[in-house]
Design an enzyme around this catalytic site. Structure first.
Site, PDB file in Angstrom:
ATOM      1  NE  ARG A   9       8.336   6.689  -4.600  1.00  0.00           N
ATOM      2  CZ  ARG A   9       7.532   5.729  -4.140  1.00  0.00           C
ATOM      3  NH1 ARG A   9       7.947   4.909  -3.212  1.00  0.00           N
ATOM      4  NH2 ARG A   9       6.315   5.610  -4.606  1.00  0.00           N
ATOM      5  CB  ALA A  63      -0.942  -0.005   1.204  1.00  0.00           C
ATOM      6  CB  ALA A  84       2.319   6.747  -3.462  1.00  0.00           C
ATOM      7  CD1 TRP A  85       2.615   2.124  -9.575  1.00  0.00           C
ATOM      8  CD2 TRP A  85       0.800   3.416  -9.671  1.00  0.00           C
ATOM      9  NE1 TRP A  85       2.026   1.941 -10.810  1.00  0.00           N
ATOM     10  CE2 TRP A  85       0.908   2.727 -10.895  1.00  0.00           C
ATOM     11  CE3 TRP A  85      -0.280   4.277  -9.490  1.00  0.00           C
ATOM     12  CZ2 TRP A  85      -0.007   2.872 -11.935  1.00  0.00           C
ATOM     13  CZ3 TRP A  85      -1.199   4.435 -10.536  1.00  0.00           C
ATOM     14  CH2 TRP A  85      -1.050   3.736 -11.738  1.00  0.00           C
ATOM     15  N   GLY A  86       0.570   1.706  -5.377  1.00  0.00           N
ATOM     16  CA  GLY A  86      -0.280   0.558  -5.093  1.00  0.00           C
ATOM     17  C   GLY A  86      -1.635   0.966  -4.542  1.00  0.00           C
ATOM     18  CB  ALA A  94       0.741   7.725  -7.261  1.00  0.00           C
ATOM     19  CE  LYS A 140      10.232   4.004 -13.682  1.00  0.00           C
ATOM     20  NZ  LYS A 140       9.397   4.820 -12.810  1.00  0.00           N
TER      21      LYS A 140
END
EC number: 1.1.1.8
Length: 387
Positions: A350, A52, A54-56, A238, A288
């Protein structure tokens, strides 16, 4: 080019259904996926996010927003570890965010949840990350409130009967967590589909040097066939995605699953293409993040010199092309979303932020790989090992 891509535009209709130009409503898209999974009436399609960050969290929240009202057809939930405290400074900031958003404030009052945020701001109560996630707040992205989520803190309960598992874990945690998950799947009759959002790579030296990706870690840890493990990546920030800013991504893997999943995930503001070149996209998605730290350092050390940043970007893309041709016989050209994913991470992400702070001496490697308000810096351990 391997795979297929199609342009789809969407329109809202008076009955509340979102319908695309190919005639697929939200309910029709879930029905298509249920047919592929062989779901009978009364047996919901079970989708579980694991991790959990940010993106998840945003990814699962998008699915909840789109399909959560179809409870008889789909069940959506997210797992995260219990027990992580939200410090007082974060609780104070969260309280400010809540009170600045009338919709969020009203929602919490209706749910009888507002008082605990008042108490946390006063220091009379300690909030936990899993607790606030249920109310729609990700501890790594406080400024972007999400919809309320069904949060499960017991991993076995979360995944044992899941049809689709979304891997939102950092690549550094993927292997260990999926090794634990594999213990709960020993008695399964059906094979789940795993969609990995993780962006990171590892190097193995034996029996011969090679790059290991999160989908390969999952395959080795669980025994789930490679054709049931897919990767989704793209130029995604996100918070921007949840705020309905335009974004696109590619889902890569076996054709049986990727086309239906691409249609299922596609939304008016989040365009999902499908592609068969899993290796190229996943490896570039990991590299990346490494390049982004360097980009942040270059920006900081050269006072945001456009020339220096452009030269650095050119060297990164050249190296990516070289590595891609080492890994795949017929790699996709470094273009479109694949290149955009790299570019946006170098510009805003980030890892780029982390590189800037490193170069300015405002943080150091010994502070660890989990940064307050930013989450996991996934390549930190690799940097430390060569420092």
């Amino acid at each position: 080019m391997v795979g297929s891509e199609e342009v789809v535009t969407s329109h809202a209709y008076p009955n509340g259904l979102i319908q695309s130009t190919n005639g697929s409503s939200v309910e029709e898209k879930i029905d298509e996926l249920r047919r592929i999974f062989g779901k009978a009436d009364g047996d919901p399609l079970r989708i579980v996010g694991v991790g959990a960050g940010a993106w998840g969290s945003v990814f699962v929240a998008m699915l909840q927003d789109a399909y959560g009202n179809l409870r008889e057809k789909v069940q959506i939930r997210i797992w995260r570890r219990a027990g992580r405290d939200v410090d007082k400074a974060t609780a104070e900031h969260l309280f400010e965010v809540i009170n600045s958003r009338e919709d969020v404030l009203r929602r919490l009052i209706r749910r009888c949840a507002y008082l605990k945020y008042v108490e946390a701001r006063l220091g009379d109560r300690t909030l936990h990350a899993d607790e606030i996630l249920k109310d729609g707040f990700c501890s790594n992205m406080i400024d972007t409130p999400l919809c309320p989520l069904k949060v499960v803190t017991n991993l076995q309960e979360a995944v044992w009967d899941a049809d689709i598992v979304i891997n939102g874990l950092p690549s550094t945690e993927t292997r260990d967590v999926f090794q634990e998950i594999s213990r709960y799947w020993k008695e399964r009759i059906t094979v789940p589909v795993i969609l990995s959002l993780a962006k990171g790579i590892e190097a193995e030296l034996g029996p011969e040097p090679r790059i290991v990706t999160p989908t390969q870690m999952i395959n080795k840890a669980t025994g789930v066939p490679v054709e049931n493990i897919l990767y989704l990546g793209g130029p995604n920030i996100a918070s921007e995605i949840y705020n309905r800013e335009y974004a696109n991504a590619r889902i890569c893997g076996a054709e049986k699953w990727r086309k239906a999943l691409a249609r299922f995930l596609r939304q008016p503001h989040f365009i999902v293409w499908d592609n068969g070149d899993l290796v190229t996209h996943e490896v570039m998605g990991g590299l990346k993040n490494v390049y982004a730290i360097g980009a942040g350092m270059v920006a900081a050390l050269t006072n945001e010199s456009a020339t220096s940043k452009s030269v650095y970007f050119a060297h990164c893309t050249s190296e990516m092309i070289f590595i891609t041709h080492l890994l795949a016989e017929g790699p996709e050209k470094l273009a479109g979303p694949l290149l955009a994913d790299t570019y946006v991470t170098l510009l805003k992400g980030r890892n780029a932020w982390y590189g800037q702070k490193l170069a300015k001496g405002e943080i150091n490697l010994e502070m660890g790989d989990s940064i307050k308000g930013k989450g996991m810096i996934q390549v930190h351990s690799r940097i430390l090992s060569t420092h």
